[in-house]
Design an enzyme around this catalytic site. Structure first.
Site, PDB file in Angstrom:
ATOM      1  N   SER A 198       0.806  -1.222   0.000  1.00 48.44           N
ATOM      2  CA  SER A 198       0.000   0.000   0.000  1.00 48.44           C
ATOM      3  C   SER A 198       0.843   1.278   0.000  1.00 48.44           C
ATOM      4  O   SER A 198       1.675   1.474  -0.882  1.00 48.44           O
ATOM      5  CB  SER A 198      -0.929  -0.071   1.212  1.00 48.44           C
ATOM      6  OG  SER A 198      -1.788   1.009   1.265  1.00 48.44           O
TER       7      SER A 198
ATOM      8  N   ASP B 248      -3.008   6.378  -3.142  1.00 51.83           N
ATOM      9  CA  ASP B 248      -1.879   5.756  -2.446  1.00 51.83           C
ATOM     10  C   ASP B 248      -1.290   4.660  -3.350  1.00 51.83           C
ATOM     11  O   ASP B 248      -1.731   4.477  -4.490  1.00 51.83           O
ATOM     12  CB  ASP B 248      -2.271   5.233  -1.057  1.00 51.83           C
ATOM     13  CG  ASP B 248      -3.075   3.959  -1.131  1.00 51.83           C
ATOM     14  OD1 ASP B 248      -3.716   3.722  -2.171  1.00 51.83           O
ATOM     15  OD2 ASP B 248      -3.062   3.181  -0.154  1.00 51.83           O
TER      16      ASP B 248
ATOM     17  N   ASP C  28      -1.399   1.484  -3.689  1.00 51.83           N
ATOM     18  CA  ASP C  28      -2.190   0.401  -4.295  1.00 51.83           C
ATOM     19  C   ASP C  28      -3.587   0.876  -4.686  1.00 51.83           C
ATOM     20  O   ASP C  28      -4.472   0.066  -4.983  1.00 51.83           O
ATOM     21  CB  ASP C  28      -2.252  -0.841  -3.393  1.00 51.83           C
ATOM     22  CG  ASP C  28      -2.939  -0.581  -2.065  1.00 51.83           C
ATOM     23  OD1 ASP C  28      -3.051   0.588  -1.656  1.00 51.83           O
ATOM     24  OD2 ASP C  28      -3.376  -1.557  -1.428  1.00 51.83           O
TER      25      ASP C  28
ATOM     26  N   ASN D 299      -8.182   9.272   6.348  1.00 50.24           N
ATOM     27  CA  ASN D 299      -7.062   9.122   5.418  1.00 50.24           C
ATOM     28  C   ASN D 299      -7.490   8.839   3.977  1.00 50.24           C
ATOM     29  O   ASN D 299      -6.638   8.662   3.103  1.00 50.24           O
ATOM     30  CB  ASN D 299      -6.088   8.056   5.921  1.00 50.24           C
ATOM     31  CG  ASN D 299      -6.705   6.669   6.016  1.00 50.24           C
ATOM     32  OD1 ASN D 299      -7.691   6.369   5.344  1.00 50.24           O
ATOM     33  ND2 ASN D 299      -6.134   5.818   6.858  1.00 50.24           N
TER      34      ASN D 299
ATOM     35  N   GLY E 254      -1.906  -0.324  14.033  1.00 51.45           N
ATOM     36  CA  GLY E 254      -2.014  -1.748  13.719  1.00 51.45           C
ATOM     37  C   GLY E 254      -1.109  -2.130  12.567  1.00 51.45           C
ATOM     38  O   GLY E 254      -1.094  -3.287  12.139  1.00 51.45           O
ATOM     39  N   THR E 255      -0.364  -1.189  12.024  1.00 47.85           N
ATOM     40  CA  THR E 255       0.480  -1.498  10.866  1.00 47.85           C
ATOM     41  C   THR E 255       1.941  -1.113  11.067  1.00 47.85           C
ATOM     42  O   THR E 255       2.796  -1.535  10.318  1.00 47.85           O
ATOM     43  CB  THR E 255      -0.022  -0.750   9.606  1.00 47.85           C
ATOM     44  OG1 THR E 255       0.058   0.651   9.868  1.00 47.85           O
ATOM     45  CG2 THR E 255      -1.433  -1.119   9.256  1.00 47.85           C
TER      46      THR E 255
HETATM   47  C1  16G Z   1      -4.050   0.375   6.579  1.00 46.63           C
HETATM   48  C2  16G Z   1      -5.543   0.165   6.695  1.00 46.63           C
HETATM   49  C3  16G Z   1      -6.227   1.478   6.946  1.00 46.63           C
HETATM   50  C4  16G Z   1      -5.627   2.162   8.181  1.00 46.63           C
HETATM   51  C5  16G Z   1      -4.125   2.315   8.013  1.00 46.63           C
HETATM   52  C6  16G Z   1      -3.433   2.859   9.247  1.00 46.63           C
HETATM   53  C7  16G Z   1      -6.959  -1.369   5.435  1.00 46.63           C
HETATM   54  C8  16G Z   1      -7.326  -1.896   4.110  1.00 46.63           C
HETATM   55  N1  16G Z   1      -6.040  -0.411   5.453  1.00 46.63           N
HETATM   56  O1  16G Z   1      -3.754   1.096   5.437  1.00 46.63           O
HETATM   57  O2  16G Z   1      -7.591   1.210   7.147  1.00 46.63           O
HETATM   58  O3  16G Z   1      -6.189   3.415   8.376  1.00 46.63           O
HETATM   59  O4  16G Z   1      -3.563   1.047   7.726  1.00 46.63           O
HETATM   60  O5  16G Z   1      -3.642   1.991  10.324  1.00 46.63           O
HETATM   61  O6  16G Z   1      -7.475  -1.810   6.450  1.00 46.63           O
HETATM   62  P1  16G Z   1      -2.835   2.138  11.685  1.00 46.63           P
HETATM   63  O7  16G Z   1      -3.110   3.532  12.203  1.00 46.63           O
HETATM   64  O8  16G Z   1      -3.414   1.069  12.578  1.00 46.63           O
HETATM   65  O9  16G Z   1      -1.390   1.955  11.378  1.00 46.63           O
HETATM   66 MG    MG Z   2      -3.646   1.307   0.271  1.00 46.07          MG
END
Ligand code: 16G
Ligand code: MG
Length: 539
Positions: A64, A276, A278, A372, A494-495
């Site tokens: 992404s 973005d 993707d 976002n 979460g990422t």
């Molecule tokens: C990912 C998520 C998005 C979320 C972003 C930041 C999907 C398809 N994409 O891009 O929804 O806003 O991560 O997440 O779910 P974070 O603040 O937990 O890192």
């Molecule tokens: Mg994306």
């Protein structure tokens, strides 16, 4: 399952020692060089999920908006939705199993999820433009083949296009044809039908400048361009011919830095947008007459779309349930506008498209957006049938229903889709005769700031309040009370390996200073590591 054959195949995709993998908010994501075994195993998992559901499953290779050196994978469930939560756990366990334990880990999934191993499996694969994506897609293909699954490799696709293909394949073509041509035709004919009714002054064709983040969106918009060109001129920037993916450009850069991307020249009042990496997110922006940068994010899109849908629904006169779904990041003024002016019920879920999508499915018409720029609208089957039936008549009601029917086809109802969202926005602006400034003026954003810190916390109330460490929420509450129109919250990403801090207030200075004060409190009370947060940094 032929365990020996599987072991041999798996040996070609050995797991590196010492790393932990987690199927997070949007699948697995990390440096591409660590992902080979994860991809192979997600090929295996997709085949099992397909055998279990009796439907085609998608595997998307992408990270992404993350840097070009990263990559990732996410699985797409039968109706084009995100993978079911129970299978996220299977995915995490499978990715972390040591090589000798792999057959056992697979058998455990077969048992727990009641998979019929002898059943056919069909897996659809798509990938973005990262240099590592083709090789990683190959590992996934080998995983599918190791369990005897049938493969359809679509090659380069945007993430939402893969979601679309999966849904088409599993609904006997009712959602559309599972080809790129099918996707372009479905969207462009709905767009043409909608804009046909627009009364633009003169013959001027609408035009929009698109920053493609040097990603897949550029390739796919270029393919789609001829289909929409009678109604819309799309000028592409950051198309991947020179720059690096997501570097100083793209929707995430523009939203977090609240400034224009590199590589796109703007003149005052020109409508611009950024995708973005993707192409599942989009934000709009423009320079006002005084040359100031104005961002129209997911909240502005949610407001424009839901306002328009509400007007049409009122004309159609059916009592459909309507709901708008946001997250804690939604600008406070967007929520106020929706609730107090538009009188639409608004709901707040955790971050992550799957949570918003799930909630939006509760309504006949559910609009969801993350600030976002990730979102879409969903229509219940009953609402779609009724609207398409009403669209047959030639009266006023029928006319409104026709517009709605075309919007139903234009929204990608599998997940947020930058291309589909862009066409929806362009169609609404054309139909309502609105300029980007008039859209922006629907409500004024509260100034806000987002920063990040490396700490440990946990949250509740749709991630709007911190539960641990003790004292943190009280400290935030007391800081917030020192500013006007203010709100702040912290949550673990979460990422990424960070805690995100969000603050809004009546002025940019206040929002910045509140964000800094809260991040200091987080750093001190939650055991921050590295340097103390400095004022003014944005990530
Ligand atoms: C990912 C998520 C998005 C979320 C972003 C930041 C999907 C398809 N994409 O891009 O929804 O806003 O991560 O997440 O779910 P974070 O603040 O937990 O890192
Ligand atoms: Mg994306």
């Amino acid at each position: 399952m032929d365990v020996d054959a599987l072991r041999k195949q798996a040996a070609l995709h050995a797991k590196p020692p010492g790393l932990a993998f987690h199927y997070g908010t949007a699948g697995f994501r990390m440096r591409a060089e660590h992902l080979d075994h994860v991809m192979f195993r997600m090929g295996l998992l997709a085949a099992l999920r397909s055998k279990q559901t009796g439907a085609a499953i998608g595997v998307m290779v992408t990270a992404s908006h993350n840097p070009e050196e990263d990559n990732g994978v996410k699985l797409v469930d039968p109706l084009g939705e995100m993978l079911a939560p129970a299978w996220e756990e299977h995915a995490t366990r499978l990715a972390n199993a040591e090589d000798p334990d792999l057959p056992r880990a697979l058998l455990r999934i077969v048992e727990e999820a009641a998979v019929e191993p002898a059943r056919d499996a069909v897996v659809l694969i798509g990938r973005d433009t990262r240099p590592s994506s083709e090789q990683l897609a190959q590992a996934a293909r080998e995983g599918v083949a190791a369990l005897g699954g049938r493969l359809h490799d679509y090659g380069l696709l945007t993430t939402p296009q893969l979601h679309y293909m999966v849904r088409c394949r599993n609904t006997d073509g009712r959602y559309g044809k599972p080809t790129l041509d099918g996707y372009y035709r479905k969207l462009s004919s709905a767009f043409a039908e909608l804009t046909k009714q627009a009364s633009r002054s003169g013959d001027e064709r609408a035009s929009v400048k698109v920053d493609c983040a040097n990603g897949i969106g550029a390739l796919k918009l270029r393919e789609m361009e001829p289909h929409v060109s009678p109604g819309l001129a799309v000028q592409l920037f950051n198309d991947g011919t020179k720059g690096k993916l997501n570097h100083l450009c793209g929707a995430d850069f523009v939203k977090t830095h609240q400034k224009p991307p590199h590589g796109l020249e703007m003149k005052p009042n020109e409508r611009c947008c950024s995708l973005d990496g993707d192409a599942d997110r989009i934000v709009y922006y423009y320079l006002d007459a005084a040359g100031a940068f104005r961002l129209l994010d997911g909240d502005k899109m949610a407001v424009l779309m839901s306002t328009f849908l509400q007007e049409l629904l009122a004309e159609v006169g059916e009592s459909f349930s309507v709901g708008v779904v946001q997250t804690a990041y939604a600008n406070g003024n967007s929520t106020r506008f929706l609730e107090e002016v538009m009188k639409v019920p608004v709901y707040c879920t955790k971050t992550g498209v799957k949570h918003l999508h799930h909630k939006a499915q509760e309504f006949d018409v559910g609009v969801y957006f993350e600030a976002n720029g990730h979102g879409t609208a969903l229509f219940s089957e009953a609402a779609e049938v009724k609207i398409k039936q009403l669209a047959e008549s030639e009266d006023r009601k029928g006319k409104a229903a026709k517009v709605l029917a075309n919007l139903i086809d234009l929204f990608n109802q599998t997940a947020g889709d930058a291309i589909s969202d862009m066409l929806v926005i362009e169609a609404i602006l054309a139909l309502k005769g609105l300029t980007v400034q008039q859209w922006d003026a629907l409500y004024a954003d509260l100034p806000n700031r987002q920063v990040a810190d490396r700490t440990v916390i946990s949250t509740t109330d749709a991630e709007r309040r911190a539960v641990t460490p003790p004292g943190l929420q009280e400290a935030i509450d007391s800081l917030v009370s020192g500013y006007r129109l203010s709100r702040a919250f912290v949550r673990p990403s979460g990422t990424e390996d960070v805690v995100r801090v969000y603050a809004e207030a009546d002025s940019q200075e206040s929002a910045d200073s509140l964000a800094h004060a809260v991040s200091l409190a987080v750093f001190e009370l939650a055991g921050g590591i590295g340097e103390r947060p400095q004022p003014g940094f944005t990530r």
